[in-house]
Design a protein around this motif. Structure first.
Motif, PDB file in Angstrom:
ATOM      1  N   GLU A  94      -9.629 173.307 -18.070  1.00 57.62           N
ATOM      2  CA  GLU A  94      -8.378 172.561 -17.930  1.00 57.62           C
ATOM      3  C   GLU A  94      -8.662 171.079 -17.705  1.00 57.62           C
ATOM      4  OE1 GLU A  94      -5.216 173.546 -18.434  1.00 57.62           O
ATOM      5  OE2 GLU A  94      -6.224 175.331 -19.187  1.00 57.62           O
ATOM      6  N   ALA A  95      -7.891 170.237 -18.369  1.00 54.96           N
ATOM      7  CA  ALA A  95      -8.103 168.790 -18.304  1.00 54.96           C
ATOM      8  C   ALA A  95      -6.895 168.101 -17.687  1.00 54.96           C
ATOM      9  CB  ALA A  95      -8.353 168.228 -19.701  1.00 54.96           C
ATOM     10  N   PRO A  96      -7.104 167.168 -16.763  1.00 52.11           N
ATOM     11  CA  PRO A  96      -5.986 166.378 -16.249  1.00 52.11           C
ATOM     12  C   PRO A  96      -5.324 165.599 -17.380  1.00 52.11           C
ATOM     13  CG  PRO A  96      -7.970 166.044 -14.925  1.00 52.11           C
ATOM     14  CD  PRO A  96      -8.381 166.777 -16.159  1.00 52.11           C
ATOM     15  N   GLY A  97      -4.042 165.359 -17.269  1.00 54.19           N
ATOM     16  CA  GLY A  97      -3.332 164.610 -18.295  1.00 54.19           C
ATOM     17  C   GLY A  97      -3.850 163.191 -18.418  1.00 54.19           C
ATOM     18  N   GLY A  98      -3.813 162.675 -19.644  1.00 55.03           N
ATOM     19  CA  GLY A  98      -4.170 161.281 -19.876  1.00 55.03           C
ATOM     20  C   GLY A  98      -5.611 161.044 -20.250  1.00 55.03           C
ATOM     21  N   LEU A  99      -6.400 162.096 -20.456  1.00 52.87           N
ATOM     22  CA  LEU A  99      -7.820 161.903 -20.755  1.00 52.87           C
ATOM     23  C   LEU A  99      -8.015 161.155 -22.067  1.00 52.87           C
ATOM     24  CD1 LEU A  99     -10.833 162.379 -20.232  1.00 52.87           C
ATOM     25  CD2 LEU A  99     -10.602 164.590 -21.366  1.00 52.87           C
ATOM     26  N   MET A 100      -7.332 161.568 -23.122  1.00 56.21           N
ATOM     27  CA  MET A 100      -7.535 160.922 -24.417  1.00 56.21           C
ATOM     28  C   MET A 100      -7.069 159.479 -24.402  1.00 56.21           C
ATOM     29  SD  MET A 100      -9.151 163.192 -25.998  1.00 56.21           S
ATOM     30  CE  MET A 100      -9.278 162.321 -27.558  1.00 56.21           C
ATOM     31  N   LYS A 101      -5.965 159.216 -23.695  1.00 53.64           N
ATOM     32  CA  LYS A 101      -5.512 157.829 -23.584  1.00 53.64           C
ATOM     33  C   LYS A 101      -6.545 156.982 -22.848  1.00 53.64           C
ATOM     34  CE  LYS A 101      -0.513 158.643 -23.780  1.00 53.64           C
ATOM     35  NZ  LYS A 101       0.766 158.516 -23.062  1.00 53.64           N
ATOM     36  N   ALA A 118     -20.466 160.039 -15.884  1.00 53.67           N
ATOM     37  CA  ALA A 118     -19.745 159.481 -14.734  1.00 53.67           C
ATOM     38  C   ALA A 118     -18.243 159.472 -14.994  1.00 53.67           C
ATOM     39  CB  ALA A 118     -20.246 158.068 -14.438  1.00 53.67           C
ATOM     40  N   PHE A 119     -17.850 159.091 -16.213  1.00 53.67           N
ATOM     41  CA  PHE A 119     -16.427 159.042 -16.558  1.00 53.67           C
ATOM     42  C   PHE A 119     -15.782 160.414 -16.413  1.00 53.67           C
ATOM     43  CE2 PHE A 119     -13.202 159.762 -19.834  1.00 53.67           C
ATOM     44  CZ  PHE A 119     -12.251 158.822 -19.472  1.00 53.67           C
ATOM     45  N   LEU A 120     -16.412 161.450 -16.964  1.00 50.48           N
ATOM     46  CA  LEU A 120     -15.823 162.790 -16.906  1.00 50.48           C
ATOM     47  C   LEU A 120     -15.809 163.322 -15.480  1.00 50.48           C
ATOM     48  CD1 LEU A 120     -17.366 164.389 -20.123  1.00 50.48           C
ATOM     49  CD2 LEU A 120     -15.037 163.533 -19.804  1.00 50.48           C
ATOM     50  N   ALA A 121     -16.844 163.021 -14.705  1.00 53.81           N
ATOM     51  CA  ALA A 121     -16.870 163.475 -13.306  1.00 53.81           C
ATOM     52  C   ALA A 121     -15.745 162.823 -12.511  1.00 53.81           C
ATOM     53  CB  ALA A 121     -18.221 163.156 -12.682  1.00 53.81           C
ATOM     54  N   LEU A 122     -15.513 161.541 -12.736  1.00 50.79           N
ATOM     55  CA  LEU A 122     -14.447 160.843 -12.016  1.00 50.79           C
ATOM     56  C   LEU A 122     -13.073 161.305 -12.497  1.00 50.79           C
ATOM     57  CD1 LEU A 122     -15.978 157.260 -11.902  1.00 50.79           C
ATOM     58  CD2 LEU A 122     -15.506 158.722  -9.925  1.00 50.79           C
ATOM     59  N   PHE A 123     -12.965 161.641 -13.781  1.00 50.91           N
ATOM     60  CA  PHE A 123     -11.664 162.092 -14.273  1.00 50.91           C
ATOM     61  C   PHE A 123     -11.285 163.442 -13.675  1.00 50.91           C
ATOM     62  CE2 PHE A 123      -8.143 162.296 -17.218  1.00 50.91           C
ATOM     63  CZ  PHE A 123      -7.882 160.957 -17.453  1.00 50.91           C
ATOM     64  N   PRO A 126      -9.295 164.088  -8.125  1.00 49.70           N
ATOM     65  CA  PRO A 126      -7.841 163.847  -8.049  1.00 49.70           C
ATOM     66  C   PRO A 126      -7.463 162.434  -7.635  1.00 49.70           C
ATOM     67  CG  PRO A 126      -8.587 165.288  -6.261  1.00 49.70           C
ATOM     68  CD  PRO A 126      -9.729 165.156  -7.208  1.00 49.70           C
ATOM     69  N   GLU A 127      -8.318 161.758  -6.869  1.00 49.68           N
ATOM     70  CA  GLU A 127      -8.022 160.374  -6.484  1.00 49.68           C
ATOM     71  C   GLU A 127      -8.420 159.407  -7.599  1.00 49.68           C
ATOM     72  OE1 GLU A 127      -6.336 159.570  -3.979  1.00 49.68           O
ATOM     73  OE2 GLU A 127      -6.388 161.368  -2.747  1.00 49.68           O
ATOM     74  N   ALA A 128      -9.632 159.574  -8.111  1.00 48.25           N
ATOM     75  CA  ALA A 128     -10.129 158.645  -9.126  1.00 48.25           C
ATOM     76  C   ALA A 128      -9.311 158.693 -10.402  1.00 48.25           C
ATOM     77  CB  ALA A 128     -11.598 158.938  -9.425  1.00 48.25           C
ATOM     78  N   VAL A 129      -8.822 159.883 -10.782  1.00 43.35           N
ATOM     79  CA  VAL A 129      -8.095 159.990 -12.038  1.00 43.35           C
ATOM     80  C   VAL A 129      -6.820 159.152 -12.011  1.00 43.35           C
ATOM     81  CG1 VAL A 129      -6.750 162.048 -11.397  1.00 43.35           C
ATOM     82  CG2 VAL A 129      -7.300 161.611 -13.793  1.00 43.35           C
ATOM     83  N   HIS A 134      -4.429 154.203 -14.861  1.00 47.77           N
ATOM     84  CA  HIS A 134      -3.682 152.948 -14.829  1.00 47.77           C
ATOM     85  C   HIS A 134      -4.547 151.726 -15.103  1.00 47.77           C
ATOM     86  CE1 HIS A 134      -1.006 155.727 -12.620  1.00 47.77           C
ATOM     87  NE2 HIS A 134      -0.048 155.003 -13.157  1.00 47.77           N
ATOM     88  N   MET A 135      -5.832 151.923 -15.376  1.00 48.54           N
ATOM     89  CA  MET A 135      -6.685 150.786 -15.726  1.00 48.54           C
ATOM     90  C   MET A 135      -6.375 150.340 -17.157  1.00 48.54           C
ATOM     91  SD  MET A 135     -10.506 151.578 -14.288  1.00 48.54           S
ATOM     92  CE  MET A 135     -10.958 151.259 -12.584  1.00 48.54           C
ATOM     93  N   PRO A 136      -6.042 149.058 -17.373  1.00 48.57           N
ATOM     94  CA  PRO A 136      -5.775 148.606 -18.739  1.00 48.57           C
ATOM     95  C   PRO A 136      -7.019 148.658 -19.617  1.00 48.57           C
ATOM     96  CG  PRO A 136      -5.799 146.755 -17.202  1.00 48.57           C
ATOM     97  CD  PRO A 136      -5.844 147.994 -16.384  1.00 48.57           C
ATOM     98  N   GLN A 137      -8.195 148.483 -19.015  1.00 48.58           N
ATOM     99  CA  GLN A 137      -9.463 148.604 -19.725  1.00 48.58           C
ATOM    100  C   GLN A 137     -10.471 149.213 -18.762  1.00 48.58           C
ATOM    101  OE1 GLN A 137     -10.872 144.988 -21.488  1.00 48.58           O
ATOM    102  NE2 GLN A 137     -12.795 145.899 -22.219  1.00 48.58           N
ATOM    103  N   ILE A 138     -11.261 150.152 -19.232  1.00 48.29           N
ATOM    104  CA  ILE A 138     -12.231 150.846 -18.381  1.00 48.29           C
ATOM    105  C   ILE A 138     -13.626 150.448 -18.813  1.00 48.29           C
ATOM    106  CG2 ILE A 138     -13.072 153.095 -17.597  1.00 48.29           C
ATOM    107  CD1 ILE A 138     -10.327 154.253 -18.321  1.00 48.29           C
TER     108      ILE A 138
END
Length: 359
Positions: A94-101, A118-123, A126-129, A134-138
Motif C-alpha cells: 500500500e502506498a500513501p497518496g501523492g507518491l507519483m506527484k 531515502a525518498f521511499l523510506a521517508l514517504f 506519516p510525518e515526513a510524507v 507540499h514541497m514545490p521541489q524535492i
C-alpha cells in the motif's frame, strides 16, 4: 491491473546497448540499465513524464541488484500502469497518496540509488510524507536532513528552518532526545509544537538550546547504583591512591567530586584490566565522561562496550554534555557565530565523546 510479469521489459546479460550522451546526462548511473530496455535514441524513455522516469530508475535498480527477486515487466509498468498501481509496486504494498506527484518534483535528472531509498523510506513515514507532499521541489540533500531527524520533528515548521548541514539536523535530533530526558518523554509534543512556531533558524536552534536547561535549579543527583565491580572513590585519600595507581590527573577534579558534579570509580573485574572511570552530571543526568586503563591507555572496544552496557542499564547515558550541545546549537544557525565545529562522531567509540571532563 494484473501482475506485470517479466517479458520484453527485463535486463538481459548479453551485449549492452550504448547509451547516448543525452541519456548519460539525464540518467547518470542508470543510463546503462535504461539503454537495455529503451535502446538509442531512447525515445520511449524520454517520452515518459518525469515521475515515471524516476520510477523506471527505481525499478531498474531493484531488477539489477536482485535479478531473480522481481518478476516484473518494467517497461509495461512505467509506460502503462495506472499511477496508483505503479505507486504500490514502488512501495512494495500500500502506498500513501501523492507518491507519483512527488516523484514528478524530483527534477529532470535521475538520482543516485541511495537517494531513492531515502525518498521511499521517508514517504512511508506519516510525518515526513506530509512535508514531502507540499514541497514545490524535492532535492536529495533535503532528504538527508530529514532522515537525520526523528519522525516527530519531520514537520514543515522545523524542516523549513534547518540549515543546509547534516550536522545541524543531527544536533537538533540530539537536543530533542536530551530535552525529553530532562523534562520527561511526555514533554515531546510540547517541544515540537513550540519549535515549529520558530520564525527563523536562529530562533529554532535557540529554542532547542533553551530546552536543555532544567525547569528548576540547584538539584544534585545522587550517584547511580552500579554493579559491585564499580568501586566508588569517596575520599581525598582514595582519589590520590587511584591517581597514583593509574598514573592520571584525576586529583585535579577534587573540587568537582566534592560538589557532587562528578563521580569516579575503579572498575575491577576478574580477567579484565582495571579501568578508571569518570561520570559527570548535567541537567540530563549522569553521563560517562571518561574510561581509561593505567597511563591513560584506551580500553579495548569489546571491554568498553561491556562497561557501557552496564552503565546504560543503571541509567547512565553517553555522549556530549548538554552544555556543550546547547552552545553549538546557536552556532549552527547564527550567521555571525558559525559554522559550528562538530567533533568527529562517525564510529561508535567517537560517538561516546569520551574525554569531556571539563564541562
Amino acid at each position: 491491473m494484473g501482475t506485470l510479469m517479466t517479458r520484453a521489459g527485463v535486463l538481459s546479460r548479453g551485449k549492452v546497448p550504448a547509451p547516448t550522451p543525452l541519456l548519460v546526462f539525464i540518467a547518470g548511473p542508470h543510463a546503462g540499465r535504461v539503454a537495455h530496455l529503451w535502446p538509442a535514441p531512447h525515445a520511449g524513455f524520454f517520452a515518459l513524464p518525469t515521475a515515471r522516469r524516476h520510477a523506471a530508475a527505481i525499478l531498474l535498480q531493484r531488477r539489477w541488484t536482485d535479478p531473480g527477486g522481481m518478476e516484473l515487466d518494467v517497461v509495461h509498468a512505467v509506460e502503462r500502469a495506472r499511477d496508483a498501481d505503479l505507486a504500490r509496486i514502488l512501495m512494495r504494498g500500500e502506498a500513501p497518496g501523492g507518491l507519483m506527484k512527488a516523484l514528478g518534483r524530483l527534477g529532470e535528472a535521475l538520482w543516485q540509488e541511495d537517494a531513492y531509498d531515502a525518498f521511499l523510506a521517508l514517504f512511508a513515514d506519516p510525518e515526513a510524507v506530509t512535508v514531502l507532499r507540499h514541497m514545490p521541489q524535492i532535492e536529495a540533500d533535503q532528504l538527508t536532513l530529514m532522515q537525520a531527524l526523528p519522525s516527530a520533528l519531520r514537520v514543515p515548521g522545523i524542516i523549513g528552518r534547518l540549515p543546509e548541514r547534516k550536522e545541524a539536523a543531527e544536533d537538533l535530533a540530539d537536543a530533542y532526545a536530551l530535552a525529553r530526558r530532562i523534562h520527561g518523554a511526555g514533554h515531546g509534543p510540547h517541544l515540537v509544537k513550540r519549535w515549529q512556531r520558530a520564525a527563523t533558524s536562529v530562533r529554532l536552534f535557540d529554542m532547542a538550546a533553551e530546552a536543555l536547561q532544567p525547569a528548576e535549579f540547584g538539584f544534585v543527583l545522587a550517584p547511580p547504583r552500579l554493579p559491585a565491580a564499580f568501586h566508588p572513590v569517596r575520599t581525598r585519600k582514595a582519589l590520590a591512591e587511584i591517581a597514583l595507581e593509574f598514573h592520571n590527573c584525576l586529583r585535579d577534579f577534587a573540587a568537582d567530586l566534592s560538589l557532587g558534579r562528578m563521580a569516579v570509580y575503579a572498575v575491577r573485574e576478574g580477567g579484565r584490566p582495571p579501568v578508571a572511570l569518570a561520570l559527570r552530571q548535567d541537567p540530563a543526568g549522569w553521563r560517562l565522561a571518561e574510561a581509561k586503563l593505567a597511563r591513560n591507555a584506551d580500553v579495548e572496544e569489546p571491554h568498553l562496550r561491556h562497561l557501557v552496557g552496564l552503565l546504560e542499564g543503571a541509567g547512565v547515558r553517553t555522549g556530549e554534555s548538554s552544555w556543550t550541545l546547547a552552545d553549538r546549537l546557536h552556532k549552527h544557525a547564527c550567521p555571525h557565530c558559525g559554522p559550528a565545529y562538530v567533533p568527529h562522531r562517525e564510529d561508535w567509540r567517537a560517538g561516546l565523546m569520551l574525554g569531556s571532563l571539563w564541562d
